[in-house]
Design an enzyme around this catalytic site. Structure first.
Site, PDB file in Angstrom:
ATOM      1  N   GLY A  27       0.812  -1.201   0.000  1.00 32.24           N
ATOM      2  CA  GLY A  27       0.000   0.000   0.000  1.00 32.24           C
ATOM      3  C   GLY A  27       0.850   1.258   0.000  1.00 32.24           C
ATOM      4  N   HIS A  33       4.179   1.885  -8.278  1.00 33.17           N
ATOM      5  CA  HIS A  33       3.247   0.763  -8.129  1.00 33.17           C
ATOM      6  C   HIS A  33       2.227   0.760  -9.274  1.00 33.17           C
ATOM      7  CE1 HIS A  33       4.261   1.435  -3.724  1.00 33.17           C
ATOM      8  NE2 HIS A  33       4.483   0.149  -3.843  1.00 33.17           N
ATOM      9  N   LYS A 146      13.431  -1.959  -8.229  1.00 28.10           N
ATOM     10  CA  LYS A 146      14.054  -1.161  -7.172  1.00 28.10           C
ATOM     11  C   LYS A 146      14.446  -2.066  -6.010  1.00 28.10           C
ATOM     12  CE  LYS A 146      13.321   2.144  -3.738  1.00 28.10           C
ATOM     13  NZ  LYS A 146      12.579   1.335  -2.763  1.00 28.10           N
ATOM     14  N   LEU A 173      10.916   3.379 -11.427  1.00 25.76           N
ATOM     15  CA  LEU A 173      10.444   4.713 -11.827  1.00 25.76           C
ATOM     16  C   LEU A 173      11.140   5.758 -10.955  1.00 25.76           C
ATOM     17  CD1 LEU A 173       8.291   4.130 -13.946  1.00 25.76           C
ATOM     18  CD2 LEU A 173       6.686   5.417 -12.547  1.00 25.76           C
ATOM     19  N   LEU A 181      11.406   6.235  -6.972  1.00 28.61           N
ATOM     20  CA  LEU A 181      10.150   6.369  -6.236  1.00 28.61           C
ATOM     21  C   LEU A 181      10.061   5.263  -5.182  1.00 28.61           C
ATOM     22  CD1 LEU A 181       7.482   7.318  -8.936  1.00 28.61           C
ATOM     23  CD2 LEU A 181       9.081   8.765  -7.676  1.00 28.61           C
TER      24      LEU A 181
END
Ligand code: PAF
Length: 274
Positions: A27, A33, A146, A173, A181
């Protein structure tokens, strides 16, 4: 889009689908995401995201209690991205009793780098990912690069357990200044956020030195650690490793450079394939 909290509801919603494509998350979603969800969409006949902050992968001094829970905002983003089902179970649903069966990744992969600084982390990750892939009946699952070592652990787990699931890794990203991110970027103060770019810059400089022919990895790594420390960071590691198994490079290997460092109280990780 359906928001489901129980295994029973999930199983009935999945009836009739043959190829669920799944994006497991904790979340607090960001554009990284959402890119995973968009990539998953054409890879299955139903697209699922899971949202579950997994206690098992947090150390006793880590941020489990304070990890941001933002389900409403997450669902709005997931719906806009074309997600079909969000599975956001309560802890009592996934861990109705203490989880005594654990997936323990091999020490040579799980106890280095992130595993050295976060003991037990990859056992927690592998165990929850096994459960999530199982209960979502995933045939494809998409993860971000990542978390490079995490992706490697998951690929090896799926291979060794002969799970009929394609694992897809998606490029990281980045913000305009190069910062990868991450949900944990939200912990940074405004001035830390400005300094945070140094992590990807440091990795970029290390990768460039290697591309330029340098092979004195220990000296390059020490220099990268020193430049982060000089700027007030507390680096855990900055290393060049073989892409294939994250061990020390031999001549001719394809490499990846990886780093983890604390800026204030926020621990950030990043990597670049060389
Ligand atoms: O990368 C993450 O967000 C988590 O480690 C994962 C894969 C969802 C397991 O909890």
């Amino acid at each position: 889009m359906k928001l489901l909290h129980t295994l029973a509801d999930l199983h009935s919603a999945l009836r009739g689908f043959r190829h669920p494509a799944v994006v497991p998350t904790m979340g607090n979603l960001h554009a990284g995401h959402i890119a995973l969800v968009k990539a998953a969409k054409p890879l299955g006949d139903v697209t699922l995201a899971t949202v579950f902050v997994n206690r098992l992968q947090f150390g006793p001094k880590e941020d489990f209690a304070t990890y941001p829970r933002t389900l409403e905002a997450d669902c709005a983003q997931l719906e806009a991205a074309g997600c079909d089902i969000v599975f956001a179970p309560l802890e009592t649903e996934l861990y109705p009793e203490p989880q005594s069966f654990l997936i323990q990744p091999p020490a040579e992969l799980a106890n280095i780098l992130e595993g050295e600084f976060r003991p037990g982390f990859f056992t927690g990750v592998a165990t929850i990912v096994m459960k999530l892939l199982s209960c979502t009946q995933a045939r494809t699952a998409v993860f971000g690069k990542k978390d490079y070592q995490q992706l490697m652990v998951i690929r090896q787990m799926v291979k060794q357990f002969s799970m009929p699931i394609d694992i897809v890794g998606l490029d990281t990203l980045r913000a305009d200044d190069g910062l990868a991110l991450s949900s944990r970027n939200g912990y940074l103060s405004a001035s830390e956020r400005q300094q945070a770019v140094l992590l990807s810059q440091t990795l970029g400089a290390l990768a460039n030195a290697i591309r330029g022919g340098r092979q004195d990895y220990a000296a390059l790594e020490a220099q990268a650690m020193a430049s982060l420390s000089a700027a007030g960071w507390a680096p855990d590691y900055v290393v060049a490793r073989r892409r294939v198994d994250l061990q020390a490079p031999q001549a001719g290997d394809a490499l990846v450079v990886l780093a983890a460092a604390k800026l204030g109280t926020t621990r950030l990780i990043d990597n670049l394939e060389v």
